[in-house]
Enzyme design. Structure first.
Site, PDB file in Angstrom:
ATOM      1  N   GLU A 163     -13.128 -18.698 -51.052  1.00  0.00           N
ATOM      2  CA  GLU A 163     -12.638 -19.282 -49.446  1.00  0.00           C
ATOM      3  C   GLU A 163     -11.663 -19.941 -48.817  1.00  0.00           C
ATOM      4  OE1 GLU A 163     -14.308 -23.549 -50.254  1.00  0.00           O
ATOM      5  OE2 GLU A 163     -15.817 -22.925 -51.240  1.00  0.00           O
ATOM      6  N   GLN A 215      16.078  15.124 -68.188  1.00  0.00           N
ATOM      7  CA  GLN A 215      16.259  14.573 -69.224  1.00  0.00           C
ATOM      8  C   GLN A 215      15.264  12.888 -68.907  1.00  0.00           C
ATOM      9  OE1 GLN A 215      17.444  12.692 -72.911  1.00  0.00           O
ATOM     10  NE2 GLN A 215      16.250  14.069 -74.301  1.00  0.00           N
ATOM     11  N   ARG A 263     -15.178  -7.028 -64.231  1.00  0.00           N
ATOM     12  CA  ARG A 263     -14.247  -6.105 -64.026  1.00  0.00           C
ATOM     13  C   ARG A 263     -13.541  -5.658 -65.232  1.00  0.00           C
ATOM     14  NH1 ARG A 263     -13.539 -12.595 -65.766  1.00  0.00           N
ATOM     15  NH2 ARG A 263     -12.694 -13.613 -63.640  1.00  0.00           N
ATOM     16  N   VAL A 295     -17.583 -15.894 -52.355  1.00  0.00           N
ATOM     17  CA  VAL A 295     -16.949 -16.428 -53.729  1.00  0.00           C
ATOM     18  C   VAL A 295     -16.002 -17.557 -53.029  1.00  0.00           C
ATOM     19  CG1 VAL A 295     -16.509 -16.887 -55.890  1.00  0.00           C
ATOM     20  CG2 VAL A 295     -18.245 -15.345 -55.153  1.00  0.00           C
ATOM     21  N   GLU A 319     -10.901 -10.255 -58.010  1.00  0.00           N
ATOM     22  CA  GLU A 319     -11.642 -10.521 -59.557  1.00  0.00           C
ATOM     23  C   GLU A 319     -11.159 -11.303 -59.989  1.00  0.00           C
ATOM     24  OE1 GLU A 319     -15.722  -8.513 -59.776  1.00  0.00           O
ATOM     25  OE2 GLU A 319     -14.672  -8.699 -58.438  1.00  0.00           O
ATOM     26  N   GLY A 320     -10.068 -12.207 -60.018  1.00  0.00           N
ATOM     27  CA  GLY A 320      -9.000 -13.112 -60.375  1.00  0.00           C
ATOM     28  C   GLY A 320      -7.868 -12.304 -60.849  1.00  0.00           C
TER      29      GLY A 320
END
Length: 383
Positions: free
Chosen positions: A130, A284, A248, A128, A368-369
């Site tokens: 480029e 802590q 996703r 997908v 994936e975006g």
């Protein structure tokens, strides 16, 4: 500690989760550091995954797979990525893009291309992005021109998993130039990698997920049969958008597995290491840091499984997929950074699992975006 307990996992996915955990313990964990250091493709582990019935098994039973649904895939993904992200990515990329064909392709396409992947005889890939375009799906320039009974593809693709290793890949290419409908200008094609005009080479060495391989592909008058079009011409954008909703959720699982690994390393180290006459975990500030890590992890995991349910039911799928992917992957980055801080100077040593996890966690926030794009989707699709 068992952060990846089965309480959130649907009953029907728990058997797959157990299989994945056993496989990860036996095959992925013992080899993770070696493959990370060498940057080699884990061919033997891929074969073992096929033999175990845990690779390419989202493919429906009618085409030779086990028909894993999204919940089963997520349960497996958490376990694999907790063990090692690079090897896990290679195992999942073996069937990358197949869902588009078995959901929208013809029976003939599935028989010729999907069945061999399910049966472990072939592997696939998806092209997908480029060199100059990543998140802008409507702006991709690789072109497929119809010429009689063929399409001729010209252009370049980048970051293609299995671009070299695959037997065939699904290619997203421009087939129109309608400015009034920019979302109808692209289509999806099956392209065998032995086709004349297909030239792929590995992208140079990466800092993370080094056991997986990505490629730069050049198409030079690459001719494929017109029958290799998936679905209708011009439908590529919409088909890919639906595919990415499922993807996703899987990437959210990448983040959850990585976050679990980071917390495990931080917990063990802080409870074993002594400073000023007591273990680090007695301080802590360290306890609060560990508590924050657990809070973020549980929030991300709950959101991921809720998102999985929404996507499976096609209920505001894009919104929930973007939410889950963003939260889980950013949680992985945050807890990995905190784990590094707790480890101090030892965190930067190459032989440390925490260093590998820290590097790997930086990647899923991008693919994936990118998460900046996910925030756009969340805002635009908010109920």
């Amino acid at each position: 500690m068992d952060l990846l307990d089965e309480q959130l996992v649907p009953d029907h996915a728990r058997e797959i989760k157990a299989e994945a955990r056993e496989f990860a313990h036996d095959h992925i964990e013992p080899n993770a550091q070696e493959y990370f250091q060498a940057g080699e493709y884990p061919e033997e582990i891929l074969e073992a995954g096929r033999d175990a019935g845990l690779v390419a098994q989202d493919i429906p039973e009618e085409w030779g797979g086990r028909g894993f649904d999204l919940a089963q895939l997520l349960a497996l993904t958490e376990e694999f990525y907790r063990a090692d992200a690079g090897i896990a990515l290679t195992l999942q990329l073996a069937s990358f893009g197949c869902e588009i064909t078995y959901e929208h392709g013809t029976d003939e396409q599935c028989e010729e291309y999907i069945r061999p992947v399910a049966e472990g005889e072939q592997r696939s890939g998806l092209a997908v992005s480029e060199p100059e375009t990543g998140s802008d799906l409507a702006g991709m320039q690789t072109r497929a021109e119809r010429d009689g009974d063929e399409y001729v593809i010209n252009g370049e693709k980048y970051w293609v998993g299995n671009g070299v290793e695959a037997d065939w890949i699904t290619v997203y290419a421009r087939t129109g130039d309608n400015a009034d409908n920019p979302y109808g200008n692209h289509s999806l094609f099956i392209v065998p990698t032995d086709t004349d005009g297909y030239d792929a080479e590995h992208i140079p060495e990466k800092m993370a997920m080094r056991a997986s391989k990505q490629a730069h592909i050049e198409f030079d008058d690459c001719r494929i049969p017109a029958d290799n079009l998936i679905g209708a011409e011009g439908a590529g954008f919409m088909l890919l958008a639906d595919f990415f909703n499922h993807g996703r959720i899987a990437v959210a699982g990448h983040g959850i597995g990585l976050a679990a690994a980071a917390i495990e390393e931080a917990w063990e180290f802080t409870h074993d290491r002594e400073e000023f006459g007591r273990t680090i975990s007695d301080f802590q500030s360290v306890q609060h840091g560990l508590a924050d890590m657990l809070l973020e992890f549980e929030s991300a995991r709950t959101l991921t499984w809720r998102g999985c349910d929404h996507v499976m039911n096609r209920d505001s799928a894009g919104y929930w997929a973007a939410m889950a992917k963003t939260k889980a992957t950013e949680t992985a980055v945050d807890v990995a950074e905190q784990a590094m801080q707790f480890h101090g100077g030892r965190s930067v040593l190459n032989d440390r699992r925490v260093a590998r996890v820290y590097r790997d966690a930086r990647v899923p926030v991008i693919y994936e975006g990118a998460n900046e794009i996910q925030r756009n989707l969340i805002y635009r699709q908010a109920p």
